[in-house]
Scaffold this motif. Structure first.
Motif, PDB file in Angstrom:
ATOM      1  N   SER A   5       0.812  -1.213   0.000  1.00 27.64           N
ATOM      2  CA  SER A   5       0.000   0.000   0.000  1.00 27.64           C
ATOM      3  C   SER A   5       0.849   1.269   0.000  1.00 27.64           C
ATOM      4  N   ALA A   6       1.970   1.249   0.727  1.00 27.93           N
ATOM      5  CA  ALA A   6       2.836   2.433   0.791  1.00 27.93           C
ATOM      6  C   ALA A   6       3.467   2.722  -0.572  1.00 27.93           C
ATOM      7  N   ALA A   7       3.903   1.657  -1.262  1.00 17.85           N
ATOM      8  CA  ALA A   7       4.510   1.824  -2.585  1.00 17.85           C
ATOM      9  C   ALA A   7       3.475   2.295  -3.597  1.00 17.85           C
ATOM     10  N   GLN A   8       2.251   1.778  -3.498  1.00 15.14           N
ATOM     11  CA  GLN A   8       1.187   2.212  -4.402  1.00 15.14           C
ATOM     12  C   GLN A   8       0.870   3.688  -4.192  1.00 15.14           C
ATOM     13  N   MET A   9       0.795   4.123  -2.950  1.00 12.03           N
ATOM     14  CA  MET A   9       0.514   5.517  -2.649  1.00 12.03           C
ATOM     15  C   MET A   9       1.615   6.420  -3.200  1.00 12.03           C
TER      16      MET A   9
END
Length: 213
Positions: A48-52
């Motif tokens: 999720s952090a990389a997608q954001m």
């Protein structure tokens, strides 16, 4: 005779059952191969952090957007048109009001002038896609009902963007390629050249010299 019909019926049922089993086996094998192929080309899943982070980078205005923002203002446009290769040119003038929209992410230009003795209105948009690293330009006007869409990349050496797209001829309804060359001449001058294709031959169909007020 009755036993003959019973035996024949059993034979038919057996044949149908075998055929169904073979078909089922073929489908199963095909489906299995398909699943293996999908697994082989599956992309890694980002957390999720990389997608954001990826979406934030995609949405943030960058240096190319600053280049577009530098054109904000009013421009006088000297327009020259050619109907065919080596044809006699015709002239027109217009004014372009350029501004950035949607938080500085896109450029919008509104054109007003006179063309062929008729009032002329046009609207263009310009976008730089942070993901694909390319520009997209669109153009519509009151001289038709179609939209021109083209893609291109900026060349630092020539300070120009070469756009390529397709347009539909109102004469025959067929698509043909067209090309645009947008050049940053200096801080207050821009040149837009459009090249159409006729009978398989590319020719210069329009040139606009833009001077900033």
């Amino acid at each position: 005779m009755k036993n003959y019909y019973v035996a024949l019926s059993m034979l038919v049922l057996c044949f149908a059952s075998c055929k169904k089993e073979v078909k089922t086996e073929m489908v199963t094998t095909k489906d299995t191969a398909s699943v293996k192929t999908e697994e082989a080309i599956a992309e890694p899943v980002l957390d999720s952090a990389a997608q954001m982070k990826a979406w934030q980078a995609y949405a943030a205005p960058t240096a190319p957007h600053k280049l577009m923002a530098d054109e904000t203002g009013t421009w006088n446009c000297d327009m020259t048109f050619w109907e065919e290769p080596d044809g006699k040119p015709s002239k027109a003038t217009s004014t372009a009001n350029i501004k950035m929209i949607l938080g500085g992410r896109y450029q919008e230009a509104n054109y007003n002038g006179t063309m062929m003795g008729q009032p002329f209105e046009g609207k263009s948009t310009l976008a730089y896609n942070n993901a694909s690293k390319e520009y997209t330009t669109t153009f519509i006007d009151n001289m038709g009902t179609g939209m021109m869409v083209a893609l291109g990349k900026y060349d630092e050496a020539s300070k120009s963007i070469e756009f390529k797209g397709e347009m539909v001829s109102p004469l025959n309804g067929k698509k043909s390629p067209y090309r645009e060359l947008y050049t940053i001449v200096d801080a207050s001058t821009r040149k837009l050249e459009t090249f159409d294709t006729k009978n398989g031959q590319e020719y210069k169909s329009m040139e606009i010299i833009m001077k900033k007020k």
